[in-house]
Every structure is written in structure tokens, then in C-alpha cells.
Design an enzyme around this catalytic site. Structure first.
Site, PDB file in Angstrom:
ATOM      1  N   HIS A   1       2.715   3.762  -9.003  1.00  0.00           N
ATOM      2  CA  HIS A   1       2.296   2.290  -9.056  1.00  0.00           C
ATOM      3  C   HIS A   1       3.462   1.658 -10.081  1.00  0.00           C
ATOM      4  O   HIS A   1       4.072   0.560  -9.613  1.00  0.00           O
ATOM      5  CB  HIS A   1       1.117   1.993 -10.179  1.00  0.00           C
ATOM      6  CG  HIS A   1      -0.012   2.297  -9.441  1.00  0.00           C
ATOM      7  ND1 HIS A   1      -0.293   1.882  -8.132  1.00  0.00           N
ATOM      8  CD2 HIS A   1      -1.106   3.257  -9.646  1.00  0.00           C
ATOM      9  CE1 HIS A   1      -1.539   2.277  -7.723  1.00  0.00           C
ATOM     10  NE2 HIS A   1      -1.995   3.092  -8.678  1.00  0.00           N
TER      11      HIS A   1
ATOM     12  N   LEU B   1      10.712 -20.620  -4.762  1.00  0.00           N
ATOM     13  CA  LEU B   1       9.566 -19.656  -4.289  1.00  0.00           C
ATOM     14  C   LEU B   1       8.363 -19.858  -5.154  1.00  0.00           C
ATOM     15  O   LEU B   1       8.446 -19.810  -6.132  1.00  0.00           O
ATOM     16  CB  LEU B   1      10.023 -18.453  -4.160  1.00  0.00           C
ATOM     17  CG  LEU B   1       9.288 -17.204  -3.999  1.00  0.00           C
ATOM     18  CD1 LEU B   1       8.679 -17.225  -2.289  1.00  0.00           C
ATOM     19  CD2 LEU B   1       9.261 -15.790  -4.129  1.00  0.00           C
TER      20      LEU B   1
ATOM     21  N   ASP C   1       0.845  -1.350  -0.266  1.00  0.00           N
ATOM     22  CA  ASP C   1       0.004  -0.066  -0.030  1.00  0.00           C
ATOM     23  C   ASP C   1       1.026   1.354  -0.064  1.00  0.00           C
ATOM     24  O   ASP C   1       1.910   1.219   0.463  1.00  0.00           O
ATOM     25  CB  ASP C   1      -0.838  -0.114   1.290  1.00  0.00           C
ATOM     26  CG  ASP C   1      -1.946   1.028   1.165  1.00  0.00           C
ATOM     27  OD1 ASP C   1      -2.221   1.343   0.068  1.00  0.00           O
ATOM     28  OD2 ASP C   1      -2.542   1.368   2.291  1.00  0.00           O
TER      29      ASP C   1
HETATM   30  C1  FPP Z   1      -1.906   0.378  -3.221  1.00  0.00           C
HETATM   31  O1  FPP Z   1      -1.449   1.657  -3.549  1.00  0.00           O
HETATM   32  C2  FPP Z   1      -1.324  -0.629  -4.257  1.00  0.00           C
HETATM   33  C3  FPP Z   1      -2.226  -1.160  -5.208  1.00  0.00           C
HETATM   34  C4  FPP Z   1      -3.642  -0.796  -5.510  1.00  0.00           C
HETATM   35  C5  FPP Z   1      -1.927  -2.243  -6.121  1.00  0.00           C
HETATM   36  C6  FPP Z   1      -0.420  -2.716  -5.847  1.00  0.00           C
HETATM   37  C7  FPP Z   1       0.323  -2.469  -7.181  1.00  0.00           C
HETATM   38  C8  FPP Z   1       1.617  -2.420  -7.378  1.00  0.00           C
HETATM   39  C9  FPP Z   1       2.573  -2.630  -6.255  1.00  0.00           C
HETATM   40  C10 FPP Z   1       2.095  -2.175  -8.676  1.00  0.00           C
HETATM   41  C11 FPP Z   1       1.659  -2.981  -9.839  1.00  0.00           C
HETATM   42  C12 FPP Z   1       2.183  -4.607  -9.868  1.00  0.00           C
HETATM   43  C13 FPP Z   1       1.571  -5.607 -10.371  1.00  0.00           C
HETATM   44  C14 FPP Z   1       2.279  -6.844 -10.460  1.00  0.00           C
HETATM   45  C15 FPP Z   1       0.317  -5.338 -11.043  1.00  0.00           C
HETATM   46  P1  FPP Z   1      -2.454   2.929  -3.337  1.00  0.00           P
HETATM   47  O2  FPP Z   1      -2.784   3.273  -4.847  1.00  0.00           O
HETATM   48  O3  FPP Z   1      -3.629   2.440  -2.608  1.00  0.00           O
HETATM   49  O4  FPP Z   1      -1.659   3.902  -2.573  1.00  0.00           O
HETATM   50  P2  FPP Z   1      -2.342   5.050  -1.645  1.00  0.00           P
HETATM   51  O5  FPP Z   1      -3.167   4.400  -0.684  1.00  0.00           O
HETATM   52  O6  FPP Z   1      -1.417   5.874  -1.402  1.00  0.00           O
HETATM   53  O7  FPP Z   1      -3.444   5.822  -2.817  1.00  0.00           O
END
Ligand code: FPP
Length: 260
Positions: free
Chosen positions: A56, A150, A39
Site C-alpha cells: 500500500h 486538476l 489494484d
Molecule cells: C488495492 O490493492 C488497493 C486498495 C485497496 C486501495 C488503494 C490504496 C492505495 C493506492 C494506497 C493508499 C492511498 C491512499 C490515498 C489511501 P489490493 O490490496 O486489493 O491488492 P491485491 O488485490 O493484490 O491484494
């Protein structure tokens, strides 16, 4: 070295390499299965005045590091929350970016992960993902199916409640057909109908960016997992941070509701 000794040394010595070597030397009791809620990509981007998409993208780099570290450490399973059933509520552009990043990640990483004996698989409502993402997942899964290192489990269009409802429906169908009795339903049997059938439950859950919630992640499987929440935003969660979290895990006293 116990945690107190480690921190005393860590605070004296800021040299990253030596710290990494110390951390690696201090680690012994590793989790078999590590689950991560990645997150904070959006906040990481906002802090820098960048578009969320770049947050991202930076998140993918942090994922690459985490996978490599877990694989080198010999962990059995790493499950990462890459896209939840609730993430469809985000603006269409952001959903498309996340799907494109998934495809790009698989296209770019699968061969190397395969060389490193990593098995790629996914959990969640995969049939609702875009066709191109499904095709890449199928290719990666097939290529790495017999790897013994893994297991990288990508949680995609994943929701813990839906997973439990789906398992319940399948079991109800079996009962209706007379193929099993309500009395046959137990924890082990039920777990066999979840996406994670055959995998050990996560021993350790890491959540980045400070939120104190499980967000519909692995609701059944996290029953006895140790939880670690760090304020670090996911793109900043580097190898040292992961090793430090694992060191914290190894100090935990897991009693599973019993006493020692
Ligand atoms: C949360 O950050 C993250 C996600 C919604 C998805 C996690 C995605 C990645 C690490 C990158 C993509 C990887 C793949 C393999 C698809 P957020 O957007 O909720 O952050 P915020 O809470 O600060 O807005």
C-alpha cells in the site's frame, strides 16, 4: 505518430527518456476525466515477500506519480478508488494502515498540490471515516477549494450502489414534499444528486492488476467510459505506463451507441 508507428519505435528504442518524450509528443486527444482502480498492492508485496502494508505504501508513491502526471498534462479530473465500502471487510490492521496512509498522504502532499493548482476533494461516505481522516480531508479541501487545475477526487468509503440509492432517496423526499414530479426526473437531474455532481463523467477508466470487473466503482458515471485493463500491479504503474494507456485511449473510437 499513430499507435502502430509508436510501438515500432518503442520496441526499437528502450531509452526511457526518449520514450517519454515520444509519448508526450504523440498525445493529443486526452480524456477530460480519468478514473483509476488502483489494484494489486497486496500482490506486489507478496511477490517480494513483503507485508501488505508496504504494498500500500508503494501504491501511494504510484498515486503521487499519477496525480503529478495528470496535473502536468492538464487533465480536468482524476478520480481514484482509494477505499471502497467493501474494504471495511479487510482485517482491522489493514484498514487502519490504509487510513493512516491517507492521512499521511494528505499531510505530506496537500501544500505541494496546492502550489500546483490542484483541487483536492473526496467522494463517498466520508462521515464514516475516522475523525482524523475527515479533518485532513476538510483541511485539504478548504485550502485548495478555489484552485482551477486538476480536480483530484479521492473515492473513500465509496460504493456505486450506495451512491445511487442515496440519490434516489433524496429525490424521493423531494417528490414526497411536492417539490418535484416523477416526470421531472431525468438523467441530468439524477446526476446532480450523485457525489460527482458538477463533474464530467469519466472518459477513461484504467484498472491495474488484470481483474476484469468494475467493483462497484462509479456505476452510473462509467456508462460510456472507455475501459483499459493492464496486468501491471498498481505500485508498478509508472508515468510511462500511464502515458501509454492515454495513447491507447486516444485511438479509441467513441460512438456512444451511435454510428459514424
Ligand atoms: C488495492 O490493492 C488497493 C486498495 C485497496 C486501495 C488503494 C490504496 C492505495 C493506492 C494506497 C493508499 C492511498 C491512499 C490515498 C489511501 P489490493 O490490496 O486489493 O491488492 P491485491 O488485490 O493484490 O491484494
Amino acid at each position: 505518430m499513430d499507435l502502430r508507428q509508436f510501438w515500432a519505435k518503442f520496441n526499437r528504442n528502450k531509452d526511457a527518456e526518449e520514450t517519454e518524450a515520444d509519448l508526450l509528443g504523440a498525445l493529443h486527444n486526452l480524456p477530460r476525466h480519468l478514473a483509476i482502480i488502483m489494484d494489486g498492492n497486496g500482490r506486489w508485496a507478496r511477490k517480494r515477500g513483503l507485508p501488505r502494508s508496504l504494498g500500500h505504501r508503494a501504491g501511494v508513491e504510484a498515486l503521487r506519480t499519477a496525480v503529478k502526471t495528470c496535473s502536468n498534462l492538464g487533465l480536468e479530473v482524476l478520480t481514484v478508488y482509494a477505499f471502497s465500502t467493501e474494504n471495511w471487510k479487510r482485517p482491522r490492521d489493514e484498514v487502519n494502515i490504509l487510513m493512516d496512509l491517507l492521512i499521511e498522504y494528505l499531510q505530506r502532499e496537500t501544500e505541494e498540490l496546492h502550489r500546483n493548482n490542484v483541487r483536492i476533494r473526496a467522494i463517498g461516505g466520508l462521515s464514516e471515516l475516522p475523525q482524523a481522516a475527515q479533518a485532513e480531508l476538510a483541511r485539504a479541501g478548504k485550502l485548495t477549494a478555489s484552485n482551477t487545475g486538476l480536480v483530484l477526487n479521492l473515492a473513500l468509503n465509496y460504493g456505486g450502489r450506495v451512491e445511487i440509492i442515496n440519490a434516489t432517496r433524496e429525490i424521493a423526499r423531494l417528490v414526497k414534499k411536492g417539490k418535484c414530479q416523477p416526470e421531472d426526473i431525468n438523467e441530468e437531474m439524477f446526476a446532480g444528486f450523485l457525489y460527482t455532481a458538477g463533474l464530467p463523467d469519466p472518459d477513461f477508466l484504467i484498472r491495474t492488476s488484470g481483474e476484469m470487473r468494475v467493483s462497484n466503482y462509479l456505476l452510473w458515471q462509467l456508462a460510456y467510459s472507455e475501459i483499459y485493463v493492464t496486468d501491471t500491479l498498481w505500485p508498478d504503474f509508472n508515468k510511462i505506463q500511464l502515458l501509454k494507456a492515454l495513447l491507447v485511449y486516444q485511438q479509441r473510437d467513441r460512438r456512444y451507441g451511435g454510428i459514424k
